[in-house]
Design a protein around this motif. Structure first.
Motif, PDB file in Angstrom:
ATOM      1  N   GLU A 105      -1.919  16.867  10.340  1.00 16.44           N
ATOM      2  CA  GLU A 105      -2.561  17.974   9.643  1.00 16.44           C
ATOM      3  C   GLU A 105      -2.025  18.163   8.229  1.00 16.44           C
ATOM      4  OE1 GLU A 105      -1.857  21.182  12.283  1.00 16.44           O
ATOM      5  OE2 GLU A 105      -3.492  20.651  13.636  1.00 16.44           O
ATOM      6  N   LYS A 106      -0.907  17.519   7.898  1.00 23.21           N
ATOM      7  CA  LYS A 106      -0.350  17.662   6.554  1.00 23.21           C
ATOM      8  C   LYS A 106      -1.106  16.776   5.570  1.00 23.21           C
ATOM      9  CE  LYS A 106       4.022  17.877   5.787  1.00 23.21           C
ATOM     10  NZ  LYS A 106       5.464  17.600   5.752  1.00 23.21           N
ATOM     11  N   SER A 107      -0.954  17.087   4.298  1.00 24.27           N
ATOM     12  CA  SER A 107      -1.729  16.396   3.268  1.00 24.27           C
ATOM     13  C   SER A 107      -1.394  14.922   3.154  1.00 24.27           C
ATOM     14  CB  SER A 107      -1.512  17.080   1.914  1.00 24.27           C
ATOM     15  OG  SER A 107      -0.138  17.037   1.555  1.00 24.27           O
ATOM     16  N   GLU A 108      -0.192  14.493   3.565  1.00 24.66           N
ATOM     17  CA  GLU A 108       0.168  13.092   3.408  1.00 24.66           C
ATOM     18  C   GLU A 108      -0.761  12.188   4.216  1.00 24.66           C
ATOM     19  OE1 GLU A 108       4.041  12.127   4.787  1.00 24.66           O
ATOM     20  OE2 GLU A 108       3.713  12.890   6.821  1.00 24.66           O
ATOM     21  N   TRP A 109      -1.093  12.581   5.435  1.00 22.98           N
ATOM     22  CA  TRP A 109      -2.001  11.752   6.215  1.00 22.98           C
ATOM     23  C   TRP A 109      -3.428  11.851   5.675  1.00 22.98           C
ATOM     24  CZ3 TRP A 109      -2.919   7.713   8.898  1.00 22.98           C
ATOM     25  CH2 TRP A 109      -4.169   7.565   9.514  1.00 22.98           C
ATOM     26  N   VAL A 110      -3.830  13.032   5.283  1.00 21.00           N
ATOM     27  CA  VAL A 110      -5.181  13.221   4.739  1.00 21.00           C
ATOM     28  C   VAL A 110      -5.384  12.333   3.523  1.00 21.00           C
ATOM     29  CG1 VAL A 110      -6.771  14.864   3.690  1.00 21.00           C
ATOM     30  CG2 VAL A 110      -5.370  15.561   5.655  1.00 21.00           C
ATOM     31  N   LYS A 111      -4.385  12.274   2.649  1.00 18.78           N
ATOM     32  CA  LYS A 111      -4.507  11.443   1.446  1.00 18.78           C
ATOM     33  C   LYS A 111      -4.508   9.963   1.799  1.00 18.78           C
ATOM     34  CE  LYS A 111      -2.645  12.121  -2.475  1.00 18.78           C
ATOM     35  NZ  LYS A 111      -3.908  12.206  -3.231  1.00 18.78           N
ATOM     36  N   LEU A 122       2.172   4.039  -3.271  1.00 21.42           N
ATOM     37  CA  LEU A 122       3.541   4.418  -2.906  1.00 21.42           C
ATOM     38  C   LEU A 122       3.536   5.393  -1.732  1.00 21.42           C
ATOM     39  CD1 LEU A 122       5.285   4.802  -6.381  1.00 21.42           C
ATOM     40  CD2 LEU A 122       5.825   3.128  -4.592  1.00 21.42           C
ATOM     41  N   GLN A 123       2.608   6.340  -1.769  1.00 24.10           N
ATOM     42  CA  GLN A 123       2.505   7.297  -0.671  1.00 24.10           C
ATOM     43  C   GLN A 123       2.125   6.584   0.629  1.00 24.10           C
ATOM     44  OE1 GLN A 123      -0.730   8.302   0.665  1.00 24.10           O
ATOM     45  NE2 GLN A 123       0.006   9.941   1.997  1.00 24.10           N
ATOM     46  N   ALA A 124       1.186   5.635   0.542  1.00 26.62           N
ATOM     47  CA  ALA A 124       0.750   4.895   1.723  1.00 26.62           C
ATOM     48  C   ALA A 124       1.880   4.036   2.293  1.00 26.62           C
ATOM     49  CB  ALA A 124      -0.447   4.010   1.370  1.00 26.62           C
TER      50      ALA A 124
END
Length: 445
Positions: free
Chosen positions: A336-342, A355-357
């Motif tokens: 539910e956090k933005s890191e997975w959504v992005k 980098l985030q991925a």
């Protein structure tokens, strides 16, 4: 495109004459001749037809329709399909251009075209082969702008349509057995993966999805690509919409062949249905989770890996499945956090995005103290997800396709990351693996 055929009938021409007695003068005869000659010339010019002779008829003129309009659908370019594929076996090249209703903006049901394609044994065989191996969770949420956990993680025992339709009656018996034993009835934040076999977690998931598709209108709620006429869809996009319709028809046919007594409804199984609904601790409303969704979540609590990856379909209250909260992935990513959504959203390649991925992938790939927590993910899918268009961008209301074809390649982005001098070993490992796979499948540059 309309072909208009004009079939205007020529009115029969009446030739008139008058008996002229010998008593008339030569001048009168000459006048009559000139009038007749001029009229014939005018008629001939108007009709642009030269007739050698005219037949005098006393019958009345026939009546024919003035205009007949024949609809001919525009012919799209033919595509090259693999022999034995759904596209080739079901004759997608022969189907008309996909169209929509004018009044409500909904897709027109093309019953006759579907029936014609599905009557073919070759089409049925190709659809069976194609759909049997498809993941029902991915089928529900197959829109191109976002990804699901079910696409990322590789399972030892794949979740497929073949699995859920293999033995629905046997699955129902196992569900009834599991729900009759208190140790299987986990609620709240409870999980117990050790009960996976004895509480028939796989049967719970199978039976839940059969109810979702066959008695809960799951096909209706499918999130899939739709290309409207004003978007000028390509031939490939037009054919994809036809293929999706044929996939929907295959699921509907499977459901129609099932025994109606398989439905978990308050009318058919009042006590069992009431028990499942009681697990929903929120106040019941018309938008509350159904019994099928709650069964998926119980299967996840009991350790079924596919159930532990289940997510709701975006923007759809009916399919708010949250099995991911109780599976292995919950210990590594807060979905539910933005890191997975992005990560899931299909954006253009960029240094920040990559980098985030790679940080997420490094966390998933890290050694775990409990072997049950080990995660294997599909690297080819990752490379295509990050490198292969189309790309989208979020807007204030929804998302839209990025029309500009000029964007950085994966090769350029990876080069920029390496130029930063990163030394963190897990991140470098992810970068090397990603680069190798992207090169192998041809999406790197």
């Amino acid at each position: 495109m309309r072909l208009r055929i004009d079939q205007s009938s020529h009115a029969s021409r009446w030739l008139w004459g008058a008996g002229i007695g010998l008593v008339l003068t030569v001048v009168v005869v000459a006048c009559v001749f000139l009038v007749t000659h001029n009229r014939a010339s005018l008629d001939s010019t108007a009709l642009e037809v030269s007739e050698p002779s005219a037949v005098v008829s006393s019958s009345p003129p026939t009546t024919e329709p003035a205009v007949t309009v024949v609809d001919i659908p525009p012919q799209l370019p033919r595509l090259d399909f693999s022999p034995g594929s759904v596209e080739e076996a079901c004759g997608l090249n022969e189907l008309p251009t996909y169209s929509f209703s004018d009044s409500y903006g909904t897709i027109i049901e093309k019953t006759s075209d579907h029936a014609k394609a599905l009557d073919s044994d070759e089409c049925q065989a190709a659809l069976e082969a194609h759909m049997s191996t498809k993941n029902p969770q991915q089928f529900l949420s197959s829109a191109p702008q976002s990804a699901s956990l079910a696409e990322l993680v590789v399972l030892d025992e794949p979740f497929t349509f073949e699995r859920i339709f293999a033995d629905p009656s046997g699955d129902l018996l196992q569900v009834q057995d599991a729900l009759s034993r208190p140790e299987c009835l986990l609620t709240g934040d409870e999980t117990n993966w050790e009960l996976k076999e004895t509480c028939h977690a796989d049967a719970l998931l199978n039976y839940a999805f059969v109810n979702l598709f066959c008695y809960g209108e799951g096909v209706k709620y499918r999130d899939k690509p739709v290309y409207w006429p004003e978007e000028n869809p390509t031939t490939e996009q037009d054919r994809l919409m036809w293929k999706q319709d044929l996939e929907d028809q295959w699921v509907k046919q499977k459901c129609e062949a099932l025994d109606p007594t398989l439905e978990l409804s308050a009318e058919r199984y009042p006590e069992l249905h009431a028990l499942v609904i009681s697990w929903d601790e929120t106040e019941r409303t018309p938008f509350s989770k159904g019994a099928d969704v709650l069964l998926v979540e119980l299967a996840a609590r009991l350790g079924d890996d596919a159930a532990g990856l289940s997510q709701g379909v975006p923007f759809n209250w009916r399919l708010r499945v949250e099995g991911y909260k109780f599976g292995r992935i919950a210990n590594l990513i807060n979905v539910e956090k933005s890191e997975w959504v992005k990560f899931a959203f299909k954006e253009e390649p960029s240094t920040d995005r990559f980098l985030q991925a790679f940080h997420i992938l490094a966390r998933l790939d890290s050694p775990k103290s409990d072997p049950q927590d080990e995660i294997e993910f599909d690297w080819e899918w990752v490379a295509r997800h990050l490198c292969e268009p189309p790309y989208f961008e979020l807007t204030w209301s929804y998302f839209q396709l990025v029309e500009n074809g000029e964007h950085s390649s994966c090769k350029e982005v990876v080069h920029e990351i390496r130029q930063k001098g990163i030394t963190f070993p897990p991140l470098l490992k992810m970068l090397d693996k990603f680069e190798r796979v992207a090169l192998e499948i041809g999406v790197y540059e």
